[in-house]
Every structure is written in structure tokens, then in C-alpha cells.
Write a protein that holds these residues in place. Structure first.
Motif: not given
Length: 139
Positions: A57-58, A62, A70, A74, A88, A100
Motif C-alpha cells: 500500500r501507499y 512511504q 508524498q 505519488s 495499481r 501497488y
């Protein structure tokens, strides 16, 4: 090494006539430079490396790529997806979940990317010393 800077069409034709770029048609050289620029940037390399472990996941990305903002995360994910290097997947859940993962094209890059990252880590001290030495001589 292929010509990587801004060049004229005549320069591209000359560069493609000899050396490692000889097999690349001159009309493809600009696009190939764009591809190398995309996959060769620091954030793309690191994201391709961490996505080998499976879907993330995002927020997981990170956490695993320290220092990425961020905005850059992105932007880089969007560009890698546009090029077909990652996929995605958005799940229709509450709250929404997006993951992802490396696409087959991106998986083909993984070994190259991890080798490059490993080389940079292995030679970190030597390169830092060379930079320090050059800075001292240049002063």
C-alpha cells in the motif's frame, strides 16, 4: 555509454554510428533516453526494489523508501504505472484500499535495480572519499 545529454539530431546520428548505441536506431534514441531517465531516477529504482516483496500500500511504500515526499511518491508511482512497470489495484472496500505491485515488465528490471543499489552501497565509502578529495583539491 550512450549520449545522455541534450543533443542535436546530427549528434544522435553520429553517436549511433559507433559504440554501444550502434544497435539503436537514431529515431529511437530520444525515447530510449526518456526511458532511461524514468527508470534511472533514485525514487523509481528504490520503488522497483521494494515492490519485489509483493503488493504494498501507499503508506507501506512511504515507510520503506525513507526520504520520499508524498508528492514524489505519488508522481513516481503514476509514471511507473503509465510505463507499465507497476500495477495499481483499487479495492471497493470501506475504507478504500489501493495496492501497488510490480508488473511483469517491472519484474524484469528488479535484478538490475537491486544490483545497482547494491553496487552503490558497496562503494559508498570509496565514492564519498573521492568526492571529499575532489572538493579539497578544487578549493
Amino acid at each position: 555509454m550512450c549520449v545522455m545529454g541534450t543533443t542535436s539530431e546530427a549528434d544522435i546520428a553520429r553517436a549511433a554510428a559507433i559504440g554501444p548505441c550502434a544497435a539503436i536506431p537514431a529515431d529511437q534514441m530520444a525515447f530510449i533516453r526518456q526511458i532511461l531517465d524514468r527508470i534511472g531516477d533514485k525514487w523509481s529504482l528504490l520503488l522497483i526494489a521494494v515492490l519485489e516483496s509483493g503488493p504494498l500500500r501507499y503508506t507501506d511504500l512511504q515507510r520503506q523508501v525513507p526520504g520520499i515526499s508524498q508528492r514524489m511518491l505519488s508522481l513516481t508511482l503514476r509514471r511507473l504505472q503509465q510505463d507499465g512497470l507497476i500495477t495499481r489495484t483499487a479495492y471497493a472496500e470501506v475504507p478504500p484500499r489501493v495496492e501497488y505491485t510490480l508488473a511483469p515488465l517491472g519484474r524484469g528490471l528488479h535484478e538490475i535495480v537491486t544490483s545497482l543499489i547494491g553496487w552503490a552501497a558497496d562503494h559508498h565509502d570509496e565514492i564519498r572519499a573521492n568526492r571529499d578529495r575532489a572538493a579539497t583539491l578544487g578549493s
